[in-house]
Design an enzyme around this catalytic site. Structure first.
Site, mmCIF file in Angstrom:
data_model
loop_
_atom_site.group_PDB
_atom_site.id
_atom_site.type_symbol
_atom_site.label_atom_id
_atom_site.label_comp_id
_atom_site.label_asym_id
_atom_site.label_seq_id
_atom_site.Cartn_x
_atom_site.Cartn_y
_atom_site.Cartn_z
ATOM 1 N N ALA A 50 -0.225 0.514 4.560
ATOM 2 C CA ALA A 50 -1.660 0.453 4.818
ATOM 3 C C ALA A 50 -2.307 0.030 3.510
ATOM 4 O O ALA A 50 -1.860 0.430 2.436
ATOM 5 C CB ALA A 50 -2.170 1.821 5.249
ATOM 6 N N MET B 168 -0.790 1.260 -2.710
ATOM 7 C CA MET B 168 -0.109 2.087 -3.713
ATOM 8 C C MET B 168 1.405 2.119 -3.512
ATOM 9 O O MET B 168 2.060 3.104 -3.858
ATOM 10 C CB MET B 168 -0.660 3.518 -3.647
ATOM 11 C CG MET B 168 -2.169 3.605 -3.749
ATOM 12 S SD MET B 168 -2.749 5.266 -3.408
ATOM 13 C CE MET B 168 -4.529 4.977 -3.272
ATOM 14 N N SER B 169 1.952 1.071 -2.935
ATOM 15 C CA SER B 169 3.391 1.096 -2.647
ATOM 16 C C SER B 169 3.960 -0.312 -2.644
ATOM 17 O O SER B 169 3.402 -1.218 -3.245
ATOM 18 C CB SER B 169 3.619 1.752 -1.275
ATOM 19 O OG SER B 169 3.113 0.920 -0.237
ATOM 20 N N HIS C 231 -8.287 9.209 3.497
ATOM 21 C CA HIS C 231 -6.929 9.052 4.024
ATOM 22 C C HIS C 231 -6.892 9.186 5.556
ATOM 23 O O HIS C 231 -6.061 8.558 6.216
ATOM 24 C CB HIS C 231 -6.006 10.084 3.358
ATOM 25 C CG HIS C 231 -4.556 9.908 3.698
ATOM 26 N ND1 HIS C 231 -3.870 8.726 3.458
ATOM 27 C CD2 HIS C 231 -3.647 10.745 4.261
ATOM 28 C CE1 HIS C 231 -2.614 8.858 3.869
ATOM 29 N NE2 HIS C 231 -2.449 10.082 4.362
ATOM 30 N N TYR D 151 2.855 7.767 -7.071
ATOM 31 C CA TYR D 151 1.800 8.772 -7.307
ATOM 32 C C TYR D 151 2.238 10.191 -6.933
ATOM 33 O O TYR D 151 1.604 11.170 -7.325
ATOM 34 C CB TYR D 151 0.500 8.405 -6.574
ATOM 35 C CG TYR D 151 0.565 8.398 -5.057
ATOM 36 C CD1 TYR D 151 0.654 9.581 -4.326
ATOM 37 C CD2 TYR D 151 0.520 7.204 -4.347
ATOM 38 C CE1 TYR D 151 0.718 9.575 -2.943
ATOM 39 C CE2 TYR D 151 0.568 7.180 -2.963
ATOM 40 C CZ TYR D 151 0.669 8.371 -2.280
ATOM 41 O OH TYR D 151 0.736 8.358 -0.909
ATOM 42 N N GLU D 152 3.318 10.314 -6.187
ATOM 43 C CA GLU D 152 3.825 11.655 -5.862
ATOM 44 C C GLU D 152 4.530 12.281 -7.067
ATOM 45 O O GLU D 152 4.928 13.447 -7.012
ATOM 46 C CB GLU D 152 4.804 11.580 -4.686
ATOM 47 C CG GLU D 152 4.136 11.190 -3.375
ATOM 48 C CD GLU D 152 5.151 10.982 -2.256
ATOM 49 O OE1 GLU D 152 5.498 11.963 -1.586
ATOM 50 O OE2 GLU D 152 5.598 9.820 -2.061
ATOM 51 N N SER E 261 1.782 4.295 5.791
ATOM 52 C CA SER E 261 0.873 5.340 6.275
ATOM 53 C C SER E 261 0.336 5.021 7.660
ATOM 54 O O SER E 261 -0.217 3.955 7.890
ATOM 55 C CB SER E 261 -0.339 5.472 5.342
ATOM 56 O OG SER E 261 0.043 5.996 4.113
ATOM 57 N N HIS F 156 3.493 10.564 6.527
ATOM 58 C CA HIS F 156 4.840 10.094 6.205
ATOM 59 C C HIS F 156 5.829 11.177 6.618
ATOM 60 O O HIS F 156 5.915 12.225 5.979
ATOM 61 C CB HIS F 156 4.976 9.820 4.705
ATOM 62 C CG HIS F 156 4.282 8.575 4.263
ATOM 63 N ND1 HIS F 156 4.947 7.399 4.029
ATOM 64 C CD2 HIS F 156 2.978 8.325 4.043
ATOM 65 C CE1 HIS F 156 4.077 6.466 3.669
ATOM 66 N NE2 HIS F 156 2.875 7.001 3.667
ATOM 67 N N ASN G 22 -8.896 -0.310 5.850
ATOM 68 C CA ASN G 22 -10.292 -0.107 5.446
ATOM 69 C C ASN G 22 -10.711 -1.258 4.535
ATOM 70 O O ASN G 22 -9.867 -1.929 3.946
ATOM 71 C CB ASN G 22 -10.410 1.219 4.664
ATOM 72 C CG ASN G 22 -9.463 1.264 3.472
ATOM 73 O OD1 ASN G 22 -8.265 1.531 3.622
ATOM 74 N ND2 ASN G 22 -9.981 0.962 2.296
ATOM 75 N N HIS H 134 6.357 7.478 -3.062
ATOM 76 C CA HIS H 134 5.363 6.761 -3.864
ATOM 77 C C HIS H 134 5.415 7.226 -5.312
ATOM 78 O O HIS H 134 5.689 8.382 -5.600
ATOM 79 C CB HIS H 134 3.950 7.026 -3.334
ATOM 80 C CG HIS H 134 3.752 6.716 -1.894
ATOM 81 N ND1 HIS H 134 4.107 7.584 -0.893
ATOM 82 C CD2 HIS H 134 3.219 5.630 -1.292
ATOM 83 C CE1 HIS H 134 3.808 7.038 0.282
ATOM 84 N NE2 HIS H 134 3.269 5.855 0.068
#
Ligand code: HPA
Length: 274
Positions: free
Chosen positions: A115, A213-214, A249, A87-88, A32, A63, A237, A85
């Protein structure tokens, strides 16, 4: 019956070979906000993911969703400008199909970037962290299901997923450039929601330095296929609850833009040496 993973990766590999008929030395997955790196390639061939048979589509802002193959530091590089991902809604097979494809194309080196939220209190937003190891808090393995020996071992060893030699090279490159490169354990969550402060406190106790998350499914598949993996997280962050403020995001993508120059310089130097 649907095609096996091997067949699907083989079809994707064939399409890429037809459109970019040079051997690929190294593949990079851009996380990201880090997509700018793809613009640095010379003589680039751009293949949108939707053109590649069996590749999924990228649905996340930040992306781009395309494969860029070109030259850098005298090497042919394949850059994934955007990844898939879990989550997609994709299965981990779909998430990792591009890595399988690189493996079948004979790519030996893989750089995974992302990220991530900083759990280690010493990491400032904007810091770069070399991934020394990971914790799979997705509680899913991309290797679950039918086994195919052509893709690697049924029970692959994970004692050194991220090449120690490449970590040393990356640290040396960073110090030559005067860039501070942290090192730590990446912990992968399914997402897409960010974590609660209580979850982050737990992760810190369990040994996580950054959370995202990846990356972990891709690294597992790459390791199974015998690729040398280097992982770099941009700490976009402070993780939830570390500061008294929410996470969003937009902030994650802006952090990428802020350190893009450093990040690109570091990647280029690493690429010249591996
Ligand atoms: N948590 C999970 N994933 C992330 C974060 C975070 O704080 N920041 C960027 N990706």
């Amino acid at each position: 019956m649907s095609n096996s993973i091997f067949d699907r990766a083989q079809m994707s590999a064939r399409y890429i070979r037809e459109n970019a008929p040079t051997a690929i030395d190294l593949a990079i997955v851009l996380g990201s906000g880090l997509g700018a790196f793809a613009e640095t390639l010379a003589n680039a061939i751009v293949i949108p993911y939707e053109e590649i048979p069996d590749f999924a589509r990228s649905t996340v802002e930040g992306h781009e969703g395309r494969l860029v193959i070109g030259k850098l530091e005298n090497k042919t590089i394949a850059v994934m400008q955007g990844r898939f991902h879990y989550y997609e809604g994709y299965s981990l097979e779909e998430v990792t199909l591009p890595i399988r494809t690189f493996g079948l194309l004979g790519v030996k080196n893989l750089i995974l970037t992302n990220a991530a939220g900083g759990i280690n209190p010493n990491f400032q937003p904007g810091a770069l962290m070399l991934i020394s190891d990971h914790i799979n808090f997705m509680f899913q393995s991309p290797l679950r299901g039918n086994h195919d020996d052509r893709l690697g071992a049924r029970f692959p060893d994970m004692t050194e997923v991220y090449s120690r030699e490449y970590q040393r090279i990356a640290q040396r490159c960073a110090s030559e450039l005067g860039i501070r490169l942290e090192s730590g354990v990446y912990l992968a969550m399914q997402g897409p929601n960010y974590e609660t402060p209580a979850e982050i406190r737990m992760m810190r106790v369990l040994g996580g330095d950054a959370v995202g998350m990846s990356t972990v499914p891709e690294a597992i598949v790459a390791k199974q296929m015998g690729l040398h993996v280097l992982g770099i997280s941009l700490i976009s962050n402070a993780a939830a609850g570390m500061l008294d403020q929410p996470i969003n995001h937009v902030e994650v993508m802006e952090a990428g833009a802020r350190v893009a120059e450093q990040f690109i310089a570091l990647l280029k130097k690493i690429i010249s040496q591996i």
